[in-house]
Design a protein around this motif. Sequence first.
Motif, PDB file in Angstrom:
ATOM      1  N   ASP A 187       3.475 -44.406  74.525  1.00  0.00           N
ATOM      2  CA  ASP A 187       2.895 -45.065  74.799  1.00  0.00           C
ATOM      3  C   ASP A 187       3.147 -46.424  73.908  1.00  0.00           C
ATOM      4  O   ASP A 187       3.636 -46.686  73.403  1.00  0.00           O
ATOM      5  CB  ASP A 187       1.251 -44.716  74.100  1.00  0.00           C
ATOM      6  N   PRO A 188       3.018 -47.466  74.923  1.00  0.00           N
ATOM      7  CA  PRO A 188       3.062 -48.869  74.027  1.00  0.00           C
ATOM      8  C   PRO A 188       2.766 -49.224  73.069  1.00  0.00           C
ATOM      9  O   PRO A 188       2.827 -50.274  72.766  1.00  0.00           O
ATOM     10  CB  PRO A 188       3.341 -49.779  75.327  1.00  0.00           C
ATOM     11  N   ILE A 189       1.208 -49.221  73.097  1.00  0.00           N
ATOM     12  CA  ILE A 189       0.116 -48.839  71.998  1.00  0.00           C
ATOM     13  C   ILE A 189      -0.144 -47.886  71.076  1.00  0.00           C
ATOM     14  O   ILE A 189      -0.977 -47.642  71.957  1.00  0.00           O
ATOM     15  CB  ILE A 189      -0.848 -50.082  72.760  1.00  0.00           C
ATOM     16  N   PRO A 190       0.836 -47.076  70.715  1.00  0.00           N
ATOM     17  CA  PRO A 190      -0.146 -45.671  70.229  1.00  0.00           C
ATOM     18  C   PRO A 190      -0.976 -46.309  69.697  1.00  0.00           C
ATOM     19  O   PRO A 190      -2.066 -47.069  69.020  1.00  0.00           O
ATOM     20  CB  PRO A 190       1.148 -45.527  68.474  1.00  0.00           C
ATOM     21  N   GLU A 191      -2.156 -45.103  69.004  1.00  0.00           N
ATOM     22  CA  GLU A 191      -3.014 -45.069  68.659  1.00  0.00           C
ATOM     23  C   GLU A 191      -2.963 -44.578  66.995  1.00  0.00           C
ATOM     24  O   GLU A 191      -2.490 -44.246  66.114  1.00  0.00           O
ATOM     25  CB  GLU A 191      -4.103 -44.133  69.223  1.00  0.00           C
ATOM     26  N   ARG A 192      -4.181 -45.396  66.160  1.00  0.00           N
ATOM     27  CA  ARG A 192      -4.474 -44.014  64.723  1.00  0.00           C
ATOM     28  C   ARG A 192      -5.896 -44.286  64.695  1.00  0.00           C
ATOM     29  O   ARG A 192      -6.475 -44.232  65.179  1.00  0.00           O
ATOM     30  CB  ARG A 192      -3.874 -45.701  63.345  1.00  0.00           C
ATOM     31  N   HIS A 193      -6.165 -43.765  63.231  1.00  0.00           N
ATOM     32  CA  HIS A 193      -7.588 -42.958  62.944  1.00  0.00           C
ATOM     33  C   HIS A 193      -9.098 -44.661  63.202  1.00  0.00           C
ATOM     34  O   HIS A 193      -9.815 -43.386  63.748  1.00  0.00           O
ATOM     35  CB  HIS A 193      -7.499 -42.398  61.156  1.00  0.00           C
ATOM     36  N   MET A 194      -8.583 -44.792  63.349  1.00  0.00           N
ATOM     37  CA  MET A 194      -9.810 -45.943  64.238  1.00  0.00           C
ATOM     38  C   MET A 194      -9.014 -46.318  65.194  1.00  0.00           C
ATOM     39  O   MET A 194     -10.115 -47.687  65.940  1.00  0.00           O
ATOM     40  CB  MET A 194      -9.846 -47.291  62.354  1.00  0.00           C
ATOM     41  N   GLY A 195      -8.780 -46.441  66.652  1.00  0.00           N
ATOM     42  CA  GLY A 195      -8.607 -46.197  67.660  1.00  0.00           C
ATOM     43  C   GLY A 195      -6.870 -46.961  67.550  1.00  0.00           C
ATOM     44  O   GLY A 195      -6.071 -46.309  66.919  1.00  0.00           O
ATOM     45  N   LEU A 196      -6.817 -47.651  68.534  1.00  0.00           N
ATOM     46  CA  LEU A 196      -5.471 -48.155  68.448  1.00  0.00           C
ATOM     47  C   LEU A 196      -4.814 -48.995  67.568  1.00  0.00           C
ATOM     48  O   LEU A 196      -5.514 -49.376  66.570  1.00  0.00           O
ATOM     49  CB  LEU A 196      -5.278 -50.196  69.620  1.00  0.00           C
ATOM     50  N   VAL A 197      -3.482 -48.451  67.242  1.00  0.00           N
ATOM     51  CA  VAL A 197      -2.467 -49.703  66.546  1.00  0.00           C
ATOM     52  C   VAL A 197      -3.173 -51.048  66.249  1.00  0.00           C
ATOM     53  O   VAL A 197      -2.913 -51.301  67.317  1.00  0.00           O
ATOM     54  CB  VAL A 197      -1.493 -49.375  66.201  1.00  0.00           C
ATOM     55  N   SER A 198      -3.838 -51.424  65.496  1.00  0.00           N
ATOM     56  CA  SER A 198      -3.496 -53.081  65.725  1.00  0.00           C
ATOM     57  C   SER A 198      -2.458 -54.000  65.634  1.00  0.00           C
ATOM     58  O   SER A 198      -1.335 -53.244  65.020  1.00  0.00           O
ATOM     59  CB  SER A 198      -4.194 -53.939  64.005  1.00  0.00           C
ATOM     60  N   ASN A 199      -1.934 -55.209  65.989  1.00  0.00           N
ATOM     61  CA  ASN A 199      -0.894 -55.850  66.134  1.00  0.00           C
ATOM     62  C   ASN A 199      -0.307 -56.304  64.646  1.00  0.00           C
ATOM     63  O   ASN A 199       0.021 -56.302  64.492  1.00  0.00           O
ATOM     64  CB  ASN A 199      -1.402 -57.454  66.760  1.00  0.00           C
ATOM     65  N   ARG A 200      -1.702 -55.848  63.982  1.00  0.00           N
ATOM     66  CA  ARG A 200      -0.883 -56.683  62.452  1.00  0.00           C
ATOM     67  C   ARG A 200       0.214 -55.460  61.929  1.00  0.00           C
ATOM     68  O   ARG A 200       0.554 -55.726  61.580  1.00  0.00           O
ATOM     69  CB  ARG A 200      -1.940 -57.056  61.394  1.00  0.00           C
ATOM     70  N   GLU A 201      -0.147 -53.847  62.667  1.00  0.00           N
ATOM     71  CA  GLU A 201       0.299 -53.476  61.488  1.00  0.00           C
ATOM     72  C   GLU A 201       1.500 -52.921  62.836  1.00  0.00           C
ATOM     73  O   GLU A 201       2.016 -51.689  62.414  1.00  0.00           O
ATOM     74  CB  GLU A 201      -0.414 -51.765  61.528  1.00  0.00           C
ATOM     75  N   TYR A 202       1.529 -53.082  63.657  1.00  0.00           N
ATOM     76  CA  TYR A 202       2.845 -53.078  64.750  1.00  0.00           C
ATOM     77  C   TYR A 202       3.986 -53.960  65.130  1.00  0.00           C
ATOM     78  O   TYR A 202       3.267 -55.176  66.031  1.00  0.00           O
ATOM     79  CB  TYR A 202       1.552 -52.504  66.206  1.00  0.00           C
TER      80      TYR A 202
END
Length: 464
Positions: A187-202
Motif C-alpha cells: 500500500d503506497p500510503i500505509p494506515e496507522r491508528h488514526m487512519g492514514l499515516v500522515s505526510n509528516r511521518e512518511y
Amino acid sequence: MNPLRLPRLVVTGLSGGAGKTINSLGLTRAWVEDGRTVAPFKKGPDYIDAMWLGLAARRPASNIDPFFMSDDTMRAVLHDRALGCDVAVIEGNRGLFDGMDVEGSCSTASVARALEAPVLLSLDCTKMTRTAAAVVAGVANFEQGVRIGGVILNRTAGERHRAILRSAIEQYTDVPVLGALPKISPDPIPERHMGLVSNREYAGQEDILANLARIMRENTDLDRIWSMACSAPTPTLPVPALWPAPAPEPDVIIGYVRDDALWFYYEENLEALRRAGARLVKLSLVDDAPWPTIHGLYLGGGFPETLAARLSANTAGRERVRALADAGLPLYAECGGFMYLGKSVTFEGKDHPMAGVLDIRTVFEPRPQGLGYSEAVVDRENPFHPLGARLVGHEFHYSRCVADGAEQPTTVLDVVRGTGTIAGRDGIVRDNVFAGYMHIHALGAPWWAPHFVAAARRFRDEGA
C-alpha cells in the motif's frame, strides 16, 4: 454571489478502504501534472486525508460536511476555495450513502446532491465478477438526485478479470467504466491508528503522489473523467459569499502551533481568526526557539504522543506555555493541544511530563476512546463560546482523560453526543484557557473567532 461554472466531481466508494483515497490523490496529481489547477476538498471531519489532498493539488484542501454546515455554506466553501481553479475534486468518506441514521443524513451522497456534483465510484472488485454489475446498478438507482457518472474498478486480478467486470457493468448498467486498477502492493500510503499515516511521518510523499498519478494515467481514461467533471451543471441556486465582509486590519497577534506534533487545523478556522482581526504567527513546541509577543494562543490537534519525548524534553517550551496561561493569555486547545496542557501523557506505558496548565493527565489505550461527530451545549460562562450555544464538532482520540488534582476540573460543555473529557462533559476551563477533546469548525461556530479575538484584545489592553 453569482454561481460559477465549475467542473467538479465527488470521488467515493462503497465503504472505507475501497480505494477512493488512492483514486482521488492520483487523479488530482495527474491533473496538476497536466497543468490544471485543482481545488481539493475532503468530506467530513478529517485532517490527514485533507493534508494528502492538499499535497497532491499543491494547494490547501478544505473540509465540507453537512454536520457543521448548511447546504448554502457548503456551496459557498466550494466556490470560494475553487475560485480561479479549473476543477474541484471532493473526496468522500466511508460509503457513499453512509450517514448518521437510516436516512443517510450527513452522507457523502448528501454532499454530492447539495453541490450538484457527479460521482466517481471506486469499487473494490476483490473476488467479484458479474456481481459488480448488480452492485453498480443498485448504487446508481438507490437515491434520487445522486448521479453516478462513472466507476473505477479497484484491486482487479488481471486482464481476464477486468474484461469480465467491464463487460458485465456495461451490459447491465448505464454507468461507464472509466478505469480498472490492479492490486497495488505494498500500500503506497500505509494506515496507522488514526487512519492514514500522515505526510509528516512518511518520507518521499512527492514520489508517492507521482506514482499514484502514473497508475491513474496507465489504468484510467483521464479524458473521459475530465468530461464527467465538466458535465456538472451550473448551480441552480444562488451561492452566498463565504466571507461577506472584508477582513479588517489586524490589531492583535494570535499564535498557533504548527509543527510535527500539532498540525490539525481547518483552513477556515485560521481564516476566521484573520477575518475577526487577528494576525496569525506560526509557532512550534518541539524546539525552544523564542516566540514573539502574542495576545492569544491556539493549540490544534495532532500526534503529540509520537513526539512526547521531544515535547517533554523542551522544558523551556513547557514552562513558557504555563507562564502564558498563568498570566491570563487566551488559550484555546483541541485534542492533541489539550493533551499537551495536562500534567503528563502516558504512551506505550511511559509517562511524559507536559505543560501542567491543567490538573489532568491523558493515558493512551489500544482502542478508540472517542470517535465521530460530537455535540455539546455551553452551560457555563467562558471566553470563547456564549452561554446556551449548541456546539457541533468531532472527536477522534485513543487517549482518555484522568483528573489529577484535589478537585475535578471545571468544565463548560454538557456533551449531548460524544465522549468528552470527564463524566460526560468537555471544555475544561481555567482562567482564559479552554481545552477539550472536541474539534470545532469555525463555520459551524461563527461566534468562536470573534470571541477569541475579543479576548485577545482584552489581554493586550489589560494584561488579563
